[in-house]
Enzyme design. Structure first.
Site, PDB file in Angstrom:
ATOM      1  CE  LYS A 191      35.533  42.332  47.515  1.00  0.00           C
ATOM      2  NZ  LYS A 191      35.314  43.799  47.472  1.00  0.00           N
ATOM      3  CE1 TYR A 226      35.054  42.886  53.590  1.00  0.00           C
ATOM      4  CE2 TYR A 226      33.468  41.096  53.464  1.00  0.00           C
ATOM      5  CZ  TYR A 226      34.563  41.769  52.965  1.00  0.00           C
ATOM      6  OH  TYR A 226      35.179  41.306  51.819  1.00  0.00           O
ATOM      7  CG  ASN A 274      36.332  45.685  44.498  1.00  0.00           C
ATOM      8  OD1 ASN A 274      36.245  44.562  44.973  1.00  0.00           O
ATOM      9  ND2 ASN A 274      36.627  46.741  45.224  1.00  0.00           N
ATOM     10  CG  HIS A 300      39.052  41.322  51.085  1.00  0.00           C
ATOM     11  ND1 HIS A 300      38.731  42.464  51.775  1.00  0.00           N
ATOM     12  CD2 HIS A 300      39.901  40.622  51.882  1.00  0.00           C
ATOM     13  CE1 HIS A 300      39.355  42.455  52.945  1.00  0.00           C
ATOM     14  NE2 HIS A 300      40.059  41.339  53.040  1.00  0.00           N
ATOM     15  CD  GLU A 304      41.435  40.764  56.231  1.00  0.00           C
ATOM     16  OE1 GLU A 304      42.097  40.460  55.210  1.00  0.00           O
ATOM     17  OE2 GLU A 304      40.821  41.843  56.327  1.00  0.00           O
TER      18      GLU A 304
END
Length: 140
Positions: free
Chosen positions: A11, A51, A114, A117, A128
């Site tokens: 990320k 998302y 965080n 993913h 994905e």
């Protein structure tokens, strides 16, 4: 356990802090192979599409805004039980609950930022992976 493939995204908080190599080392040290990888800047439309399953949830807009705030590194990981193994390496979504030595325990800034993913099932991994990669880009 069968050899599987899963999607991993480093990320914007991770790419901003130049953690790509350190995070990739964790995957490789745990027996996963990186068989496709690209650095890209998601558009709002791409982040919303990726998302989309979370569209009705309260955090959706913040998630999209965060994911377009800087470059990400999308990659395909391969190995025995890759989906579960990747989730183990990443650690709990909330870094305060992540086990020592996991990516999120070591590198996450917050629940949202965080660092990584990862797909949550083999079925979602296939979807994905196809979102980011064509078959010719995956070299196993």
């Amino acid at each position: 356990m069968a050899t599987e493939r899963t999607l991993s995204i480093l990320k914007p908080d991770a790419t901003r802090r130049n953690l790509t190599g350190k995070i990739n080392a964790k995957f490789e040290e745990a027996g996963l192979r990186i068989i496709a990888q690209k650095r890209l800047q998601l558009s709002v439309a791409q982040a919303e599409a990726f998302y989309g399953v979370h569209r009705e949830r309260g955090f959706f807009r913040d998630l999209v805004t965060f994911m377009v705030s800087g470059p990400v590194v999308a990659q395909v990981l391969e190995g025995e039980g890759a989906v579960a193994r990747n989730r183990e390496i990443m650690g709990a979504t909330n870094p305060a609950n992540a086990a020592p030595g996991t990516i999120r325990q070591e590198f996450a800034e917050s629940i949202e930022a965080n660092s990584v993913h990862g797909s949550d099932s083999a079925e979602n991994a296939a979807t994905e992976i196809a979102f980011f990669f064509s078959g010719i880009e995956i070299v196993g």
